[in-house]
Design an enzyme around this catalytic site. Structure first.
Site, PDB file in Angstrom:
ATOM      1  N   GLY A   1      11.017 -49.048  69.621  1.00  0.00           N
ATOM      2  CA  GLY A   1      10.868 -48.813  71.049  1.00  0.00           C
ATOM      3  C   GLY A   1       9.780 -47.791  71.334  1.00  0.00           C
ATOM      4  O   GLY A   1       9.303 -47.090  70.441  1.00  0.00           O
ATOM      5  N   CYS A   2       9.402 -47.696  72.597  1.00  0.00           N
ATOM      6  CA  CYS A   2       8.295 -46.808  72.972  1.00  0.00           C
ATOM      7  C   CYS A   2       8.698 -45.335  72.900  1.00  0.00           C
ATOM      8  O   CYS A   2       8.016 -44.536  72.245  1.00  0.00           O
ATOM      9  CB  CYS A   2       7.781 -47.165  74.363  1.00  0.00           C
ATOM     10  SG  CYS A   2       9.060 -47.267  75.642  1.00  0.00           S
ATOM     11  N   TYR A   3       9.796 -44.968  73.542  1.00  0.00           N
ATOM     12  CA  TYR A   3      10.255 -43.587  73.444  1.00  0.00           C
ATOM     13  C   TYR A   3      10.529 -43.213  71.995  1.00  0.00           C
ATOM     14  O   TYR A   3      10.259 -42.089  71.560  1.00  0.00           O
ATOM     15  CB  TYR A   3      11.538 -43.392  74.250  1.00  0.00           C
ATOM     16  CG  TYR A   3      11.364 -43.180  75.726  1.00  0.00           C
ATOM     17  CD1 TYR A   3      10.605 -42.119  76.225  1.00  0.00           C
ATOM     18  CD2 TYR A   3      11.994 -44.009  76.646  1.00  0.00           C
ATOM     19  CE1 TYR A   3      10.460 -41.910  77.588  1.00  0.00           C
ATOM     20  CE2 TYR A   3      11.858 -43.809  78.014  1.00  0.00           C
ATOM     21  CZ  TYR A   3      11.093 -42.759  78.481  1.00  0.00           C
ATOM     22  OH  TYR A   3      10.958 -42.547  79.835  1.00  0.00           O
TER      23      TYR A   3
END
Length: 346
Positions: free
Chosen positions: A149-151
């Site tokens: 994921g990005c976070y």
């Protein structure tokens, strides 16, 4: 040429995959999958692709797609890939999944945080977590890649070396992160309307954001202990970018030079990780449109804590760019092929 199929090609991450792969010397997109825009010209959905992409959008028939391509990117909502994947498909093609379906090894944790039943738990153990800087060797031989994921990409890489070296007390780790609105996807939602977001900043998913267990699991592998963090994401009025500011108590007395040396030990040879000097605070604008991660830190002797900071473009290193990086590893290509993207500024 590597034949590529994309399911979810008209979402923001899917659109970014198309943009990046248009500049890839060894890849050709042959399937632009989109359930919402079947038979419509892709360039009518994304007008920036006018006279660049002539193809029409196709459906999300992954069984038919698997017969035609070498790799499938699934830029789809949680639960899609798990509901359709099978041994027959994996026997024909490789899959890089941009959803969370195979990122978390404990199926009960996945089902708790995502609120859905996992339809293909038999493939969870096989799936490789595609954080290239950490799992490069495992990625190379995989059939199924769980693109982070990005976070999580930003949060993990920012703390990973210090967690691995036992420098920080993992029980004290706090991650405070801000993201641009593209991280919420392209779907129409009232909280993401211009008037709701512009000139505004808000926390969301407080103590409940779905990326929390992913960060905990991966930093747990790094530190060799069970990790529980406080993670609070915020929505800020910009299109792209994530800035993660992380706080932890130090377990050892260290100097700025020693901390920098630890980061360099892990990242000096990493093309896409740029370690800044102590006290240099990364900015999202420094990485916008690129596959770079910029990492900085500041020791705080007064509180015996360290402040770690990381910045990425959520759609590139946080999604599509990292997915292409994984594809390059899978097919034995230079890891940076198609990703020599100079950050845009201003």
């Amino acid at each position: 040429m590597i034949k590529v199929g994309i399911i979810g090609a008209t979402g923001y991450a899917g659109g970014e995959l198309v943009r990046i792969l248009m500049g890839h010397k060894e890849a050709e997109i042959v399937w632009y999958g989109s359930r919402s825009y079947i038979d419509q010209k892709y360039a009518d959905v994304y007008r920036n692709m006018f006279q660049i992409v002539d193809a029409k959008c196709m459906d999300d028939n992954i069984e038919a797609l698997a017969d035609q391509v070498d790799v499938i990117f699934t830029a789809t909502p949680q639960g899609f890939l798990a509901s359709v994947i099978n041994e027959n498909i994996l026997g024909k093609t490789k899959i890089i999944d941009l959803s969370a379906d195979f990122r978390i090894k404990d199926v009960k944790v996945y089902e708790k945080w995502y609120g859905i039943e996992h339809k293909s738990p038999q493939f969870i153990e096989e799936a490789v977590y595609g954080l290239c800087e950490v799992n490069r060797d495992k990625v190379k031989g995989a059939r199924l890649i769980a693109n982070p994921g990005c976070y999580t990409t930003c949060s993990i890489l920012t703390a990973y070396p210090l967690a691995k070296e036992g420098i920080i007390d993992m029980r004290t780790l706090i991650v405070d992160a801000k993201s641009g609105t593209s991280g919420a996807g392209r779907g129409a939602k009232v909280p993401n309307l211009f008037c709701e977001v512009n000139e505004n900043m808000k926390a969301y998913g407080v103590a409940s954001h779905r990326h929390t267990p992913e960060i905990e699991e991966q930093l747990g592998y790094a530190s060799g202990e069970n990790v529980t963090i406080s993670f609070t994401p915020h929505l800020v009025p910009m299109n792209r970018g994530i800035l993660a500011t992380e706080y932890a108590t130090l377990k050892k007395d260290v100097t700025g030079e020693e901390v920098k040396a630890i980061y360099d030990k892990y990242y000096a040879d990493e093309k896409f990780v740029r370690v800044l000097g102590e006290g240099v605070c990364p900015e999202t604008k420094w990485v916008e449109g690129s596959n770079y991660v910029d990492i900085g830190f500041k020791l705080d002797p007064r509180t015996n804590r360290i402040v770690m900071m990381g910045a990425i473009d959520n759609l590139v290193k946080g999604a599509a760019g990292q997915a292409v990086q994984n594809m390059n590893l899978l097919f034995g290509l230079p890891e940076s092929e198609g990703l020599e993207l100079v950050p845009m500024f201003p």
